[in-house]
Scaffold this motif. Structure first.
Motif, PDB file in Angstrom:
ATOM      1  N   GLN A 120      45.181  42.980  47.089  1.00  0.00           N
ATOM      2  CA  GLN A 120      45.421  41.389  46.525  1.00  0.00           C
ATOM      3  C   GLN A 120      43.596  40.592  46.375  1.00  0.00           C
ATOM      4  OE1 GLN A 120      48.168  40.004  48.523  1.00  0.00           O
ATOM      5  NE2 GLN A 120      49.804  40.347  46.935  1.00  0.00           N
ATOM      6  N   ILE A 121      42.766  40.709  47.134  1.00  0.00           N
ATOM      7  CA  ILE A 121      41.656  40.110  46.914  1.00  0.00           C
ATOM      8  C   ILE A 121      40.379  40.283  46.442  1.00  0.00           C
ATOM      9  CG2 ILE A 121      39.291  38.900  48.770  1.00  0.00           C
ATOM     10  CD1 ILE A 121      41.324  39.048  51.384  1.00  0.00           C
ATOM     11  N   ALA A 122      40.716  41.806  45.957  1.00  0.00           N
ATOM     12  CA  ALA A 122      40.020  42.085  45.400  1.00  0.00           C
ATOM     13  C   ALA A 122      40.257  42.403  43.596  1.00  0.00           C
ATOM     14  CB  ALA A 122      40.093  43.573  45.017  1.00  0.00           C
ATOM     15  N   VAL A 123      41.061  41.614  43.362  1.00  0.00           N
ATOM     16  CA  VAL A 123      41.544  41.510  42.386  1.00  0.00           C
ATOM     17  C   VAL A 123      41.320  40.209  41.979  1.00  0.00           C
ATOM     18  CG1 VAL A 123      42.706  43.693  41.485  1.00  0.00           C
ATOM     19  CG2 VAL A 123      44.033  41.212  42.083  1.00  0.00           C
ATOM     20  N   ILE A 124      41.618  39.087  42.956  1.00  0.00           N
ATOM     21  CA  ILE A 124      41.473  37.554  42.870  1.00  0.00           C
ATOM     22  C   ILE A 124      39.863  37.172  42.273  1.00  0.00           C
ATOM     23  CG2 ILE A 124      41.090  35.771  44.091  1.00  0.00           C
ATOM     24  CD1 ILE A 124      44.477  36.748  45.097  1.00  0.00           C
ATOM     25  N   ARG A 125      38.598  38.410  43.465  1.00  0.00           N
ATOM     26  CA  ARG A 125      37.587  38.175  42.837  1.00  0.00           C
ATOM     27  C   ARG A 125      36.651  38.601  41.823  1.00  0.00           C
ATOM     28  NH1 ARG A 125      35.259  34.688  46.010  1.00  0.00           N
ATOM     29  NH2 ARG A 125      33.299  35.784  44.976  1.00  0.00           N
TER      30      ARG A 125
ATOM     31  N   PRO B  52      48.307  42.588  39.651  1.00  0.00           N
ATOM     32  CA  PRO B  52      48.277  43.389  41.598  1.00  0.00           C
ATOM     33  C   PRO B  52      47.856  44.747  41.137  1.00  0.00           C
ATOM     34  CG  PRO B  52      50.551  43.544  40.518  1.00  0.00           C
ATOM     35  CD  PRO B  52      49.807  43.098  39.051  1.00  0.00           C
ATOM     36  N   SER B  53      46.771  45.188  41.658  1.00  0.00           N
ATOM     37  CA  SER B  53      45.880  46.454  42.412  1.00  0.00           C
ATOM     38  C   SER B  53      46.890  47.811  42.153  1.00  0.00           C
ATOM     39  CB  SER B  53      45.311  46.436  43.608  1.00  0.00           C
ATOM     40  OG  SER B  53      46.481  46.244  44.620  1.00  0.00           O
ATOM     41  N   SER B  54      46.977  48.684  42.242  1.00  0.00           N
ATOM     42  CA  SER B  54      47.790  49.749  41.778  1.00  0.00           C
ATOM     43  C   SER B  54      48.512  50.316  43.122  1.00  0.00           C
ATOM     44  CB  SER B  54      47.080  51.290  41.482  1.00  0.00           C
ATOM     45  OG  SER B  54      47.167  52.194  41.881  1.00  0.00           O
TER      46      SER B  54
ATOM     47  N   GLY C 179      48.184  36.181  41.959  1.00  0.00           N
ATOM     48  CA  GLY C 179      48.332  35.085  41.422  1.00  0.00           C
ATOM     49  C   GLY C 179      47.814  34.858  39.696  1.00  0.00           C
ATOM     50  N   THR C 180      47.871  33.813  39.574  1.00  0.00           N
ATOM     51  CA  THR C 180      47.651  33.526  38.171  1.00  0.00           C
ATOM     52  C   THR C 180      45.750  33.056  37.742  1.00  0.00           C
ATOM     53  OG1 THR C 180      48.519  31.375  38.368  1.00  0.00           O
ATOM     54  CG2 THR C 180      49.986  33.151  37.295  1.00  0.00           C
ATOM     55  N   GLN C 181      45.748  32.822  36.180  1.00  0.00           N
ATOM     56  CA  GLN C 181      44.604  32.079  36.267  1.00  0.00           C
ATOM     57  C   GLN C 181      44.912  31.192  34.943  1.00  0.00           C
ATOM     58  OE1 GLN C 181      41.578  35.047  35.470  1.00  0.00           O
ATOM     59  NE2 GLN C 181      41.875  34.896  33.506  1.00  0.00           N
TER      60      GLN C 181
END
Length: 329
Positions: free
Chosen positions: A232-237, A164-166, A173-175
């Protein structure tokens, strides 16, 4: 009659501008202006109203009908993200995946076990893990301990939590990198921050003061959650863009089509429902109005073959989403 038509014209133009506002979610993030994202929740009702008024002008033999029909073409693709009727592809599927928010298994872990066991899926991506008693024989399983689970019949090469972001404690999510017939694919299982609404919280009862307070509370929950989704989208991207492998991204986005979340998570990927879906993509059924918040996206090198929202089972507040792909491209 002229006054009535003038009122309808003003209303129609107003609805048009609101619909155009939903398109701006592709460019304007919630932290700058969250109200466009709020508009995306009302897209089905706005679109229905727009179509009804357009037919009114057609039957009234007004030239403005053609203007509204032409402008309506801007919303053809946005509509297809909710309701679609695609032709059958010619390729044969060789990969079957299931994405399913199981609501923590509170409606029956045994039923979930039994149902998933009948599908014969190659990869199963779960959100809100069913918990104790959940067991799928013949599958390798990875769970982050926070409700996101992946099961696969194939070999898992690597697995990691998408951090997760700070300042955000929730794991978005997971990869999982999985080897399938000699080639590696990255599966990203997404579960964006939920709004945590109960039915009573969104049910208006006709009491003006009480309903006004409910609307304020709803908006008060929605806007901060939109902003959390942006982080959250930023780290998933990052997980998508830095992947050396073709990607399949799916899960519970807690966001509707035409939202900021949809536009940015789907960037560079293909929406399987948009490509091969038929009928309605509505996947969350706890409320009476249509909501699509579960998705399956894939890299362009992976060909979607079919997409189905399985409404034959009622073992969660979400319907399972089943998609098949061809990996032969």
């Amino acid at each position: 009659m002229k006054v009535f038509r003038l009122i309808l014209l003003i209303l129609h133009v107003g609805i048009l501008f609101l619909l155009l506002g939903t398109l701006l979610n592709a460019y304007v993030p919630p932290k700058i202006f969250p109200w466009f994202n709020l508009l995306s929740l009302g897209f089905p009702f706005l679109m229905i109203s727009y179509v009804v008024l357009t037919f009114f002008w057609i039957f009234s033999w007004k030239k403005r009908a053609f203007v509204f029909m032409l402008l309506g073409l801007f919303f053809l693709n946005p509509v297809k993200r909710w309701i679609n009727y695609s032709s059958d592809p010619k390729e044969t599927a060789d990969l079957k995946i299931v994405s399913f928010n199981t609501r923590g298994g509170i409606m029956g872990v045994e039923e979930i076990n039994k149902y998933l066991g009948t599908l014969g899926a190659d990869v199963i991506l779960l959100q809100e893990n069913p918990g104790d008693g959940f067991d799928m024989k013949g599958y390798e399983k990875k769970n982050n301990g926070g409700g996101i689970t992946v099961l696969t019949k194939y070999k898992i090469i690597s697995w990691k939590i998408i951090e997760p972001s700070s300042g955000d404690s929730r794991i978005p999510g997971t990869q999982t990198d999985i080897e399938i017939r000699g080639k590696i694919y990255r599966f990203i299982n997404v579960y964006l921050h939920p709004f945590k609404f109960e039915k009573e919280m969104v049910k208006l009862n006709g009491n003006t003061d009480a309903d006004e307070e409910k609307v304020k509370n709803i908006v008060g929950r929605l806007i901060p959650t939109f902003k959390k989704h942006q982080d959250q989208i930023a780290v998933i991207r990052d997980a998508v863009e830095n992947s050396p492998y073709p990607v399949i991204l799916s899960g519970d986005f807690n966001s509707v089509p035409n939202s900021y979340e949809y536009y940015h998570l789907s960037e560079g990927l293909e929406d399987a429902f948009f490509t091969v879906g038929k009928g309605s993509a509505t996947s969350f059924h706890d409320y009476k109005f249509p909501i699509r918040i579960d998705y399956v996206f894939s890299s362009k090198s992976i060909t979607p073959i079919s997409y189905k929202v399985d409404r034959s089972v009622d073992i969660s507040d979400h319907y399972p989403v089943i998609a098949t792909f061809s990996l032969q491209k």
